[in-house]
Design a protein around this motif. Structure first.
Motif, PDB file in Angstrom:
ATOM      1  N   CYS A   1       0.802  -1.221   0.000  1.00 52.10           N
ATOM      2  CA  CYS A   1       0.000   0.000   0.000  1.00 52.10           C
ATOM      3  C   CYS A   1       0.834   1.270   0.000  1.00 52.10           C
ATOM      4  CB  CYS A   1      -0.995  -0.052   1.135  1.00 52.10           C
ATOM      5  SG  CYS A   1      -2.581  -0.454   0.413  1.00 52.10           S
TER       6      CYS A   1
ATOM      7  N   THR B   1      -0.969   3.848   4.341  1.00 52.02           N
ATOM      8  CA  THR B   1      -2.181   3.031   4.199  1.00 52.02           C
ATOM      9  C   THR B   1      -1.732   1.581   4.137  1.00 52.02           C
ATOM     10  OG1 THR B   1      -2.066   3.384   1.818  1.00 52.02           O
ATOM     11  CG2 THR B   1      -3.675   4.704   3.046  1.00 52.02           C
ATOM     12  N   ARG B   2      -2.434   0.732   4.879  1.00 51.01           N
ATOM     13  CA  ARG B   2      -1.996  -0.660   5.026  1.00 51.01           C
ATOM     14  C   ARG B   2      -2.867  -1.606   4.227  1.00 51.01           C
ATOM     15  NH1 ARG B   2      -2.940  -4.805   9.785  1.00 51.01           N
ATOM     16  NH2 ARG B   2      -1.241  -6.241   9.385  1.00 51.01           N
TER      17      ARG B   2
ATOM     18  N   THR C   1      -0.795  -8.039   5.541  1.00 51.98           N
ATOM     19  CA  THR C   1      -0.276  -9.353   5.140  1.00 51.98           C
ATOM     20  C   THR C   1      -0.021 -10.226   6.375  1.00 51.98           C
ATOM     21  OG1 THR C   1       2.070  -8.737   5.216  1.00 51.98           O
ATOM     22  CG2 THR C   1       0.899  -8.347   3.132  1.00 51.98           C
TER      23      THR C   1
ATOM     24  N   ASN D   1      -2.434  -3.086  14.694  1.00 49.35           N
ATOM     25  CA  ASN D   1      -1.613  -3.592  13.581  1.00 49.35           C
ATOM     26  C   ASN D   1      -1.378  -2.554  12.486  1.00 49.35           C
ATOM     27  OD1 ASN D   1      -1.274  -6.064  14.776  1.00 49.35           O
ATOM     28  ND2 ASN D   1      -2.924  -7.069  13.658  1.00 49.35           N
TER      29      ASN D   1
ATOM     30  N   ASN E   1       6.062  -0.863   3.587  1.00 49.57           N
ATOM     31  CA  ASN E   1       5.330  -1.619   2.571  1.00 49.57           C
ATOM     32  C   ASN E   1       6.127  -2.875   2.281  1.00 49.57           C
ATOM     33  OD1 ASN E   1       3.332   0.251   2.219  1.00 49.57           O
ATOM     34  ND2 ASN E   1       4.100   1.052   0.290  1.00 49.57           N
TER      35      ASN E   1
HETATM   36  N1  GLU Z   1       3.438  -6.608   6.023  1.00 49.57           N
HETATM   37  C1  GLU Z   1       2.991  -5.377   6.584  1.00 49.57           C
HETATM   38  C2  GLU Z   1       1.721  -5.572   7.373  1.00 49.57           C
HETATM   39  O1  GLU Z   1       1.031  -6.520   7.229  1.00 49.57           O
HETATM   40  C3  GLU Z   1       2.856  -4.272   5.535  1.00 49.57           C
HETATM   41  C4  GLU Z   1       1.673  -4.443   4.621  1.00 49.57           C
HETATM   42  C5  GLU Z   1       1.604  -3.352   3.519  1.00 49.57           C
HETATM   43  O2  GLU Z   1       2.474  -3.355   2.635  1.00 49.57           O
HETATM   44  O3  GLU Z   1       0.661  -2.533   3.572  1.00 49.57           O
HETATM   45  O4  GLU Z   1       1.404  -4.748   8.194  1.00 49.57           O
END
Ligand code: GLU
Length: 218
Positions: A2, A73-74, A77, A85, A101
């Protein structure tokens, strides 16, 4: 994957950050967050839902006035869609704030090592592990701590990091996730997409994989 927008310069940056984040919303996201450092202290506001929800929460809590800050912005994953989170993530030792990201693939191993050293985690994300690792390695030089932490990490990342103890410094780095730096007059904007930069400066460059930059208003 994101959106990332961060700023360091000479003016309060909340509205610039939010405007940039809205331009990145088309990528889709499940939560968002923002942090600035003001008077040597970071303040983080984050929430699930759209950037409009974040704006409401900022209004309720009086807003942020720092001239250095970051927002995200998330697209989750690792770890569910919760306020805890959402990014930015912080550490429990050195005043680190970080947005990310991508995916830290070896986060579970690193998390166990950090827990053995006494660190207490607040989220289920891979990202918080990186914030905590940078804090653990911090010894008065944010750029060095970021470089040292990234040597321990496998996976993909575009990150921006700031630290309460160096309140005029942003450090950004990437591997596999896009990141651009816009160069203004005594200010820099870092973003995962040029559309968040274009309104402020036409001078910009893309970071290469494994490149780390340290940005201050000077
Ligand atoms: N892996 C991270 C998460 O889950 C970043 C996800 C993203 O790229 O928005 O918070």
């Amino acid at each position: 994957m994101c959106g990332i927008v961060a700023y360091v310069g000479n003016k309060p940056c909340q509205s610039l950050l939010l405007a940039g984040l809205k331009r990145l919303e088309y990528r889709g996201s499940d939560s968002s967050g923002i942090a600035t450092i003001e008077g040597g202290k970071s303040r983080v506001v984050k929430t699930v839902g759209r950037v409009a929800n974040l704006e409401d929460k900022l209004e309720e809590t009086g807003g942020l006035r720092g001239a250095i800050g970051m927002c995200h912005t998330r697209w989750a994953t690792h770890g569910g869609v919760t306020d805890f989170n959402a990014h930015p993530h912080t550490d429990d030792k050195a005043g680190i704030c970080l947005i990310h990201n991508g995916i830290i693939e070896n986060y579970a191993t690193l998390k166990t090592l950090l827990e053995e050293k006494g660190h207490a985690f607040k989220s289920q994300t891979d990202t918080e592990v990186l914030a905590m690792l940078i804090g653990e390695l911090y010894d008065g030089d944010l750029e060095k701590a970021v470089q040292a932490a990234l040597r321990e990490v496998t996976g993909a990342y575009g990150i921006v990091v700031m630290c309460e103890r160096e309140p005029d410094t942003l450090v950004a780095a990437r591997k596999g996730s896009p990141l651009m730096v816009g160069v203004g007059n005594g200010e820099f904007i870092v973003a995962s997409d040029g559309s968040a930069i274009i309104a402020h400066t036409s001078q910009a460059f893309a970071l290469d994989d494994y490149q780390v930059v340290k940005l201050t208003p000077k």
